[in-house]
Design an enzyme around this catalytic site. Structure first.
Site, PDB file in Angstrom:
ATOM      1  CE  LYS A   9      -3.863  -2.291   2.362  1.00 52.69           C
ATOM      2  NZ  LYS A   9      -4.769  -2.247   3.546  1.00 52.69           N
ATOM      3  CE1 TYR A  49      -9.239  -3.107   0.379  1.00 49.81           C
ATOM      4  CE2 TYR A  49      -8.556  -0.916  -0.308  1.00 49.81           C
ATOM      5  CZ  TYR A  49      -8.273  -2.126   0.301  1.00 49.81           C
ATOM      6  OH  TYR A  49      -7.029  -2.351   0.850  1.00 49.81           O
ATOM      7  CG  ASN A 113      -3.461  -2.610   7.005  1.00 49.18           C
ATOM      8  OD1 ASN A 113      -3.332  -2.075   5.899  1.00 49.18           O
ATOM      9  ND2 ASN A 113      -4.513  -3.336   7.326  1.00 49.18           N
ATOM     10  CG  HIS A 116      -4.817  -6.180  -0.571  1.00 53.62           C
ATOM     11  ND1 HIS A 116      -6.052  -6.330   0.006  1.00 53.62           N
ATOM     12  CD2 HIS A 116      -4.828  -6.944  -1.691  1.00 53.62           C
ATOM     13  CE1 HIS A 116      -6.790  -7.143  -0.748  1.00 53.62           C
ATOM     14  NE2 HIS A 116      -6.071  -7.529  -1.792  1.00 53.62           N
ATOM     15  CD  GLU A 127      -8.273  -8.879  -4.168  1.00 57.81           C
ATOM     16  OE1 GLU A 127      -7.144  -9.367  -3.960  1.00 57.81           O
ATOM     17  OE2 GLU A 127      -9.086  -8.633  -3.250  1.00 57.81           O
TER      18      GLU A 127
END
Ligand code: GTP
Ligand code: MG
Length: 150
Positions: A9, A49, A113, A116, A127
């Protein structure tokens, strides 16, 4: 062969952790079959998402993912890579992640975080199709494969 979509990310890229995350999957024995730096649009992240669109944090998440710098989109291939990849990432909340996991070693905040990973084989397929053209995912054999697989 099973594949998972693994993404560093924006916070992970900005903090210089891209190589570390790729290295951990490589070291485990997983094969990197696709990898690119992308600056995703808001619309694109809404698609990625989509299943979280009703959550209160959705807008902030999409905004963050599309306006804080690039992400590094990767596909790894190998035995049980979807489930094992999730274990390697740790829990969604970094503070609940065990030391030794990526999140447990490198971050502390739910909204930062750093990585992914696909949560199921079916979502991995969705994805990978969303992020990559077919020709960007490379089929090749790793010379070390007989040393990784019996
Ligand atoms: P991903 O690998 O990023 O998909 O994480 P995940 O599968 O562990 O969690 P999930 O798909 O449920 O949520 C996607 C991302 O939204 C998480 O990685 C967090 O960055 C963020 N997120 C999830 N839950 C919350 C929350 O309650 N509050 C906030 N601010 N962010 C959240
Ligand atoms: Mg998820």
């Amino acid at each position: 062969n099973e594949r998972s979509f693994i993404m560093v990310k924006p916070d992970g890229v900005q903090r210089g952790l891209t190589g570390e995350i790729i290295k951990r999957f490589n070291n485990r024995g997983y094969k990197l079959v696709a990898c690119k730096l992308v600056q995703p649009s808001k619309e694109f992240m809404q698609k990625h998402y989509a299943d979280l669109s009703s959550k209160p944090f959705f807008n902030g998440l999409v905004e963050y993912m599309s306006s804080s710098g690039p992400v590094c989109a990767c596909v790894f291939e190998g035995k049980d890579v979807v489930k094992t990849g999730r274990k390697m990432l740790g829990e969604t909340n970094p503070l609940a992640s065990a030391p030794g996991t990526i999140r447990g070693d490198y971050c502390v905040d739910l909204g930062r975080n750093i990585c992914h990973g696909s949560d199921a084989v079916e979502s991995a397929k969705r994805e990978i199709d969303l992020w990559f053209k077919p020709e960007e995912v490379i089929t090749y054999s790793l010379i070390e494969a007989p040393m990784v697989y019996e």
